[in-house]
Motif scaffolding. Structure first.
Motif, PDB file in Angstrom:
ATOM      1  N   PHE A 449       0.808  -1.336  -0.026  1.00 43.46           N
ATOM      2  CA  PHE A 449       0.030  -0.118   0.086  1.00 43.46           C
ATOM      3  C   PHE A 449       0.927   1.167   0.004  1.00 43.46           C
ATOM      4  O   PHE A 449       0.215   2.408   0.422  1.00 43.46           O
ATOM      5  N   GLY A 450       2.078   1.114  -0.273  1.00 41.99           N
ATOM      6  CA  GLY A 450       2.832   2.493  -0.376  1.00 41.99           C
ATOM      7  C   GLY A 450       2.855   2.984   0.893  1.00 41.99           C
ATOM      8  O   GLY A 450       2.835   2.755   2.023  1.00 41.99           O
ATOM      9  N   VAL A 451       2.995   4.370   0.766  1.00 43.27           N
ATOM     10  CA  VAL A 451       3.126   5.348   2.137  1.00 43.27           C
ATOM     11  C   VAL A 451       1.927   5.200   2.828  1.00 43.27           C
ATOM     12  O   VAL A 451       1.760   5.294   4.154  1.00 43.27           O
ATOM     13  N   PHE A 452       0.682   4.818   2.416  1.00 40.26           N
ATOM     14  CA  PHE A 452      -0.681   4.671   3.042  1.00 40.26           C
ATOM     15  C   PHE A 452      -0.517   3.640   3.988  1.00 40.26           C
ATOM     16  O   PHE A 452      -0.926   3.732   4.909  1.00 40.26           O
ATOM     17  N   GLY A 453       0.107   2.473   3.289  1.00 36.79           N
ATOM     18  CA  GLY A 453       0.139   1.182   4.256  1.00 36.79           C
ATOM     19  C   GLY A 453       1.168   1.616   5.338  1.00 36.79           C
ATOM     20  O   GLY A 453       0.888   1.190   6.432  1.00 36.79           O
ATOM     21  N   SER A 455       1.528   4.307   6.989  1.00 36.06           N
ATOM     22  CA  SER A 455       0.998   5.170   7.769  1.00 36.06           C
ATOM     23  C   SER A 455       0.128   4.364   8.873  1.00 36.06           C
ATOM     24  O   SER A 455      -0.117   4.639   9.756  1.00 36.06           O
TER      25      SER A 455
END
Lengths: 526, 366
Positions: A449-453, A455
């Motif tokens: 999930f990239g930066v979302f994951g 956070s």
């Protein structure tokens, strides 16, 4: 046919009663009868020595000393028991002294050792022998003398290997409980320092000492700790880690909730702040509860060096903690989802170095992470000379080869090794383990999930830390719940002359730590 | 049998309110209908919000340590009380779904165009559900760390944007017709300030209940000022664009460029949005499940967290057709839709309670 399972064959109650295997009988007077009674318990243990001798007199008094070889101090036995009893103890003159009881008279006049008690039942006799006591039995006397003269060979006090300091004391705990307690008692001569000993382990009968300062430590927590230790029902304790795992609040958490240290000079301030120390026999690591998260980032060196430098280093350590957990994950998230966040030139460099690598960033980083974890594991238990070779091979050759073989890019190796170095910048070994464990899930979240994951992962870690307790004390204090007064020793360390109050995060009875020394500009001459 | 044993301090309540207000309002700028006068609308909205907060905190002053559900059944009797409680729970639930929708729409548009909406929602919901399961205490403690972080980022963003600000963009002041301005300020009040009515489920757990009302207003004020700062900044940086863009804060962050090294910081804004949305959704989810547990006399609210959460996700996926529809509802429909819940229920309950002279000072504690 009954199936054989790992469980005890009977229910819990019966299991508890089973403890009384030795029939609870009084000891007979005659020495031969006593020996006969003891025989089934001792005959299979060849390390138990029984040494018969006579006390002078008319008629001479027959006696036997029973002890375990090398568990007691041989010199003491010869000098302080056998010699005075065999050479100097005149039975008749003892009687003249007018003692009502012959056995009292014997030890009061002729045994020049301090720790003596008496026993008169078979179970206590047997137990005492196996606890490493020397037992003296006399013909015609029902009571026996139990003398504590533990000795034998032990490791000497040494520098603590995992917690070195430049300026602190060089003493570390060793395997002997009494010495460890003495190490603390020497530093803390407060009459209010309480040392309570108890026994844990059905078969190992390991001695465990609970230490606290009576008018500082919170009585509720003291009772709770003692209750949890007393409730432990286990056959053997081979290290203090066993106790830790039995008394911790959240066994499913990866974060350590009991502070372990091998330094008496680290233990002392912990006790002074109202914590409770637990020292286990045969383990050179003492435990302290309640533990706080920030404690695992503090090192004893922080208090020995001057304030400004210590604070700087401690802030660095927090940075290291964040880097160690999040850097590889951040690298994955940035390269695979948000490359635009990187400065243009840096991005070009990264992409160039990755050009020949056939895998996506995720696979590359995962593989390197797992390899390095395995290298650490391999190096851990090897003898020093071989460990060095493994280090060189893995560090230089493996890394170079991986790059030349186009399996990994230099940047990923840089990122992973940086995070490993940061992991080991943390002063507590148990926190190092937690951080090593956290890195992989974070990388997984970043990969999916990239930066979302990331956070989300950050929130989950924090929510988890905040919900933890250590002995019912919030683990993430003083950060959450926030205690502003305690922040002076969390991210940085303030001057000692400003720490006039004990931290609130640890429940205690006496808030005042010290008087007003002034310090700072007050001290300037002129 | 207590459903919630945790207690939070008034300071934590303030911080929680701040996190709640920041919530989705950093995505959809409040008072946007007023164009570059949004900051005025925001300020007026903040006042209206404070007024509404005064109403519902008066209610909790009247009934100490009781949630709105318990208050309802005391004031209206069992049947009617439960009916009104269910309406209020619906409001919490629906609001949670709306916030989720905001997020997922924003995500789809701005950050992850290729990821299916359901996945993003479910992940966010799992994080929220796991936190709600740990109780209000953990949520309150967590909010402090997250809110401190977002205030830091908001201030840092503003500082970095100073070179790009042109305060002439704010002129002329009071450009929009008064009716439009008032509508926009009512919009700003209903979203986000008066949404704090959801704290009727939380106020009962403040350890010094007499300090609760002050804490609510304090939290609202601080959050309001920061929002006004953000809104003013956006208008100053973006100029006329601010009226046509959907996500002004996000757009403003894209402008930041410090020496070609700090660029395209909008992802950081996006992360902030997630953390704040997390607090808001968690509070709403918490209110919903706790309310349901109280209405149906459950022994614990924990088993229903995940099912309710998943229902919330489903509602979030289905309630609007597209982003424009969502924004349209947020700007035109919501300010009216929210009135009965934000003002109606607390005000009427308060009046009825006063008329019936509840709670009776006698010994019977129902």
């Amino acid at each position: 046919m009954k199936k054989i399972t790992g469980k005890p064959p009977t229910d819990d109650q019966a299991w508890k009663e089973d403890k009384q295997k030795i029939p609870d009988t009084k000891l007979p007077a005659a020495l031969t009868e006593k020996m006969q009674m003891l025989k089934p318990y001792l005959e299979k243990s060849h390390d138990i020595i029984s040494r018969p001798f006579y006390l002078e007199g008319k008629p001479p008094l027959e006696a036997v000393s029973i002890y375990i070889n090398k568990v007691i101090d041989d010199e003491d036995l010869n000098q302080h028991i056998l010699r005075p009893l065999m050479l100097n103890c005149k039975r008749d003159s003892i009687k003249e002294l007018g003692s009502k009881n012959l056995i009292d008279a014997i030890y009061q006049t002729s045994i020049t050792l301090t720790k003596i008690s008496k026993a008169n039942t078979l179970p206590s006799l047997v137990q005492n022998i196996f606890d490493g006591m020397t037992v003296l039995m006399f013909d015609g006397l029902e009571e026996v003398l139990v003398i504590d003269m533990h000795g034998g060979e032990f490791r000497a006090i040494d520098t603590p290997p995992a917690e070195q300091t430049m300026r602190g004391s060089r003493e570390g705990f060793i395997e002997r409980l009494d010495i460890n307690i003495a190490l603390i008692r020497r530093r803390l001569r407060d009459p209010k320092l309480v040392v309570e000993k108890t026994m844990v382990g059905r078969r190992s009968r390991t001695q465990v000492a609970v230490l606290y300062i009576e008018d500082i430590a919170d009585p509720q927590i003291v009772t709770e700790v003692k209750k949890r230790i007393n409730e432990i029902d286990i056959d053997g304790i081979s290290a203090s880690g066993f106790i830790e795992q039995f008394i911790e609040d959240n066994p499913y958490s990866i974060f350590p909730q009991v502070y372990a240290t091998e330094r008496p000079d680290r233990m002392e301030p912990l006790l002074l702040e109202g914590r409770i120390g637990i020292i286990v026999d045969n383990t050179p690591l003492a435990l302290a509860v309640p533990a706080l998260f920030v404690q695992f980032i503090q090192a004893s060196e922080d208090y020995y060096e001057r304030t400004l430098f210590s604070s700087y280093i401690r802030l660095m350590r927090y940075a290291a903690l964040i880097i160690a957990i999040f850097l590889p994950a951040m690298y994955i998230a940035l390269l695979s989802y948000q490359p635009e966040l990187l400065p243009y030139d840096l991005l070009i460099n990264f992409s160039k170095s990755r050009m020949a690598v056939p895998f996506p960033v995720v696979i590359e980083a995962f593989v390197m992470e797992i390899i390095i974890q395995l290298v650490i594991e391999a190096g851990l238990r090897l003898p020093n000379q071989i460990a060095q070779t493994v280090g060189v091979v893995s560090g230089i050759i493996l890394g170079q080869a991986a790059i030349s073989a186009k399996i990994a890019s230099p940047s990923v190796i840089l990122v992973i090794s940086l995070s490993i170095i940061c992991t080991y910048a943390l002063p507590s070994t148990s926190m190092v383990l937690a951080v090593r464990f956290l890195r992989l899930p974070m990388m997984f979240l970043a990969a999916t999930f990239g930066v979302f994951g990331l956070s989300c992962g950050w929130i989950i870690i924090q929510a988890h830390l905040i919900s933890l307790d250590s002995m019912g004390v919030p683990y993430f204090a003083p950060l959450a719940p926030i205690r502003f007064g305690d922040l002076k020793d969390a991210f940085y360390r303030t001057f000692f002359w400003k720490m006039n109050q004990r931290p609130m995060s640890i429940p205690m009875q006496d808030r005042k730590r010290q008087g007003n020394t002034g310090g700072g500009s007050n001290n300037s001459a002129g | 049998m207590l459903l919630e044993q945790g207690k939070i301090s008034d300071f934590q309540l303030s911080v929680l309110i701040m996190g709640f207000v920041f919530g989705s309002s950093v995505i959809i700028s409040p008072g946007q209908g007023a164009g570059h006068d949004a900051w005025i609308a925001c300020a007026l909205g903040l006042m209206e919000g404070l007024l509404i907060a005064w109403i519902f905190t008066a209610l909790t002053k009247q009934f100490k340590d009781k949630t709105i559900i318990e208050i309802n059944s005391l004031v209206y009797g069992k049947i009617l009380g439960k009916f009104i409680s269910v309406l209020f729970i619906w409001y919490l639930f629906h609001l949670g779904a709306l916030v989720l929708t905001n997020y997922v729409r924003f995500f789809k548009l701005g950050v992850y165009p290729a990821t299916p909406k359901t996945v993003g929602l479910l992940i966010l919901m799992l994080v929220c559900a796991s936190t709600v399961g740990r109780g209000i205490e953990v949520l309150a403690r967590l909010s402090l760390i997250l809110v401190a972080l977002i205030i830091l980022v908001a201030v840092a963003d503003t500082l970095l944007l100073i070179p790009h600000m042109d305060f002439n963009n704010l002129l002329p002041i009071l450009d929009v017709p008064i009716g439009k301005l008032l509508w926009a300020s009512h919009g700003a009040a209903s979203f986000p300030f008066a949404e704090t009515v959801a704290f009727l489920m939380v106020l009962a757990f403040v350890d010094k209940s007499e300090k609760g009302p002050a804490a609510v207003s304090r939290g609202l004020l601080i959050a309001g000022f920061i929002l006004i700062m953000v809104v003013t900044r956006n208008a100053a940086v973006l100029g006329p664009i601010v009226t046509i863009t959907n996500y002004p804060t996000y757009l403003a962050a894209q402008v930041i460029d410090i020496g070609d090294i700090l660029t395209r910081l909008e992802v950081l804004v996006a992360i902030n949005l997630i953390t704040m949305g997390f607090i808001k959704i968690s509070v709403l989810l918490y209110g919903t499940v706790l309310g349901l547990a109280q209405v149906f006399n459950l022994h614990s609210y924990r088993p229903i967290i995940l099912p309710v959460g998943i229902l919330m996700v489903i509602l979030a996926l289905t309630n609007v057709g597209n982003t424009l529809e969502m924004l349209d509802f947020a700007n035109k429909g919501f300010p009216i839709y929210a009135v009965p819940f934000q003002i109606g229920i607390p005000l009427i309950t308060l009046v009825v309670a006063k008329l019936r002279k509840l709670p009776q000072t006698g010994g019977d504690k129902v």
